[in-house]
Every structure is written in structure tokens, then in C-alpha cells.
Design an enzyme around this catalytic site. Structure first.
Site, PDB file in Angstrom:
ATOM      1  N   ASP A   1     -12.030   2.188   3.562  1.00  0.00           N
ATOM      2  CA  ASP A   1     -10.988   2.850   4.365  1.00  0.00           C
ATOM      3  C   ASP A   1     -10.338   4.000   3.591  1.00  0.00           C
ATOM      4  OD1 ASP A   1     -11.563   0.778   6.103  1.00  0.00           O
ATOM      5  OD2 ASP A   1      -9.808  -0.392   5.561  1.00  0.00           O
TER       6      ASP A   1
ATOM      7  N   GLN B   1      -5.641  -1.778  -2.619  1.00  0.00           N
ATOM      8  CA  GLN B   1      -5.158  -0.504  -2.083  1.00  0.00           C
ATOM      9  C   GLN B   1      -4.401   0.283  -3.148  1.00  0.00           C
ATOM     10  OE1 GLN B   1      -4.673  -3.553  -0.770  1.00  0.00           O
ATOM     11  NE2 GLN B   1      -4.706  -3.518   1.467  1.00  0.00           N
TER      12      GLN B   1
ATOM     13  N   THR C   1       0.809  -1.229   0.000  1.00  0.00           N
ATOM     14  CA  THR C   1       0.000   0.000   0.000  1.00  0.00           C
ATOM     15  C   THR C   1       0.837   1.270   0.000  1.00  0.00           C
ATOM     16  OG1 THR C   1      -1.723  -1.175   1.239  1.00  0.00           O
ATOM     17  CG2 THR C   1      -1.811   1.229   1.235  1.00  0.00           C
TER      18      THR C   1
ATOM     19  N   TRP D   1      -8.539   1.113  12.582  1.00  0.00           N
ATOM     20  CA  TRP D   1      -7.337   0.431  12.119  1.00  0.00           C
ATOM     21  C   TRP D   1      -6.453   0.105  13.330  1.00  0.00           C
ATOM     22  CZ3 TRP D   1      -2.996   3.079   8.788  1.00  0.00           C
ATOM     23  CH2 TRP D   1      -2.083   2.111   8.385  1.00  0.00           C
TER      24      TRP D   1
END
Length: 318
Positions: free
Chosen positions: A177, A133, A104, A234
């Protein structure tokens, strides 16, 4: 006459600054690449000195941008937020030179390590699509400002990794997210748009940090039939607050998700105050979300949330 004079003064106070350099994809500026213009900017890190101003003409700039710590004091201003686009397409599953997925944190279209940068009137996009991601922005500097910026992506659109960041009148879209990280960030009058079922935020606020994310006077919309949570932790001490936000039916009635970590319900700080719309359902919210009083909500100003030891207040423009 006094009223007219005051209005004119206000207009000129926020007029676009004179650029030090111009970027134009068609070759009519000093550079055709925004990265090149940033890399040639002077090393001015003193926040008391004027920012180096880079004006970016309308066009699509397919490139990755890295702002090193020594060149943070820069103002990038686009000609038109919708027509001035910086875009790239890396995603976490692509293989690197070692044959392993790049992950990511190596995917951002724009990565900022420098402090005191201002981005305005521009689109920052990761165009990889719904493949995992793929960051449009990774923010690692301090005192970063984004005004009238459009952030386009799918999963993990914006990583506010560390530091303090201010977003005003921005548009942010994604589905999983897509606003995440450990920084302290204030979102003022921003439009959050959810593309698919998912989670808007995934804060990883460090323990004993006073503030995580604050969304004030924002708007949340979604694609037809989409249902999204306001956030999930997270890390266990995640902090996220929504104030006076217009929430469409895209926001799930329960509001928040514990990410299959029941103990996090006791350590997170998820709160709302004064929100409206079909998605602002106080009665249906999870019981472990925190109610705010009017006094507590009023205290969450940009100056209070972002001030730190240097008293930074980006809501007041110089």
C-alpha cells in the site's frame, strides 16, 4: 537561428530559480536544518505570488519536516536528487508518551499542511525498514508538486491524504500500500519499484469524487521474484487508472485485488489503457476492472484530473 533561439528560451525558462535562502549540512548556508529554514520562511499563502525558494545543498538531513498551512507557498529544491536526502525513521509500532503505538499518521518524515508547495530534485525517505507502516510523505495540502523526487520506504511510503497532487519524473518504492489515501493525484512519467510482494496502491477515494489516482507513461519494476497487485481498495469507491505504463513481470496477471471485500468490486473504478510489458496482461485481469477507450484515456490529462474550480494545471510550468 530561430531553432537555436527557441531551444535556449526553453532551457532558461526552466532554469533553477534564485534561492531566497540556502540550507547546508556543513554550515556553509544560511541554515543547517531544512525544518528551520521552512519555519523561518515568510507566511505567503497567495498562489499568485512567487514561491519562497529554499535551496538545499547535498547532504543527509536526519530530521522530521512539518510545513504548516500558513507557509505552504514554498519551493524546496535540492542540489542533487540522490545526494540531497531528508530522512527519518518513525514507524507505527513505536510507543508514544502515552505508552500506546503512535500509529501510521504520526510517522511521516515530511508532513505538508500548506498549499502550493513544490519539492524538486531531492530524496524523502523513511528509513525504518520493513517493520510496519512508516511514511516518507504525508500530503494534506492542496496543489502540491513533486518533480524529480525520490520517495523511499517500505509500507505506506506516500500518504496522499487530501487535496490535489502532481508527481513528475519521480521514483517511488515500497511493498505494501505504498501509495495510499483519499487525495486526487496524477503521476506523470514516474518509476514505481516494488521491494516485496504486496500492493502498489490503496486508494480511499471519497464517493462521488471524479478522480483518484492516475498514472500516465510510468514504469513499474520489482525486486527479483516479486509479485504485486496494482491496487486494492482501502475504501469502497477507490479510483486508480494506469495509462501507457511499462509493466514488468512484477505486476500480477490479475492486476487488482478486492481486499476480501467482494461488494467493492461493484463500486471501485480500476482501469488501464495502452500499457506494455509482461505485466500488462489484459486477458488475465480481474473481470471487474474497467476497460478504457482511447478517447477516455486521452481525456485523462493533468489539467482534467487536477483542474478543480481554479483550473490548476501543474503540467505547464510558469
Amino acid at each position: 537561428m530561430l531553432v537555436v533561439a527557441s531551444l535556449l528560451a526553453a532551457v532558461f525558462a526552466f532554469a533553477a530559480p534564485k534561492p531566497d535562502t540556502v540550507v547546508a549540512a556543513d554550515g556553509s548556508g544560511d541554515y543547517t536544518s531544512l525544518q528551520e529554514a521552512i519555519s523561518k520562511a515568510p507566511m505567503k499563502t497567495d498562489p499568485a505570488t512567487p514561491r519562497w525558494v529554499i535551496f538545499v545543498k547535498a547532504g543527509t538531513y536526519t530530521e522530521r519536516i512539518y510545513v504548516q498551512r500558513e507557509r505552504g507557498n514554498i519551493h524546496v529544491i535540492g542540489e542533487d536528487a540522490r545526494k540531497t536526502v531528508v530522512a527519518y525513521h518513525l514507524n507505527a509500532n513505536l510507543l508514544g508518551e502515552d505508552g500506546k503505538p503512535i500509529g501510521t499518521f504520526r510517522t511521516p518524515t515530511v508532513q505538508i499542511d500548506g498549499d502550493g508547495m513544490l519539492w524538486e530534485n531531492i530524496t524523502l525517505a523513511n528509513t525504518a525498514g520493513p517493520v510496519g507502516q512508516a511514511l516518507a510523505l504525508r500530503a494534506d495540502g492542496d496543489r502540491l508538486e513533486f518533480r524529480k523526487v525520490r520517495f523511499l520506504g517500505w509500507q505506506d511510503t506516500i500518504l496522499v491524504n487530501r487535496g490535489r497532487h502532481y508527481f513528475e519524473d519521480c521514483y517511488i518504492e515500497g511493498h505494501v500500500d505504498f501509495i495510499f489515501g483519499a487525495a486526487t493525484a496524477f503521476f506523470n512519467r514516474c518509476h514505481i519499484h516494488v521491494l516485496r510482494n504486496g500492493y502498489i496502491t490503496a486508494a480511499s477515494t471519497p464517493k462521488d469524487t471524479a478522480h483518484g489516482y492516475v498514472f500516465a507513461d510510468c514504469k513499474i519494476t520489482g525486486a527479483e521474484g516479486v509479485l504485486a497487485y496494482l491496487g486494492r481498495p482501502w475504501r469502497d469507491f477507490a479510483k486508480t487508472v494506469f495509462l501507457r505504463t511499462d509493466m514488468s513481470a512484477a505486476v500480477r496477471p490479475e492486476g487488482w485485488n478486492n481486499w476480501n471485500k467482494p461488494p467493492a468490486e461493484a463500486t471501485t473504478f480500476y482501469a488501464e489503457f495502452g500499457s506494455t510489458g509482461p505485466g500488462a496482461n489484459d486477458a488475465a485481469r480481474v473481470k471487474w476492472a474497467k476497460p478504457l477507450t482511447a478517447e477516455q484515456a486521452a481525456a485523462l490529462t493533468p489539467a482534467a484530473v487536477l483542474g478543480g474550480e481554479d483550473g490548476w494545471n501543474p503540467a505547464v510550468r510558469p
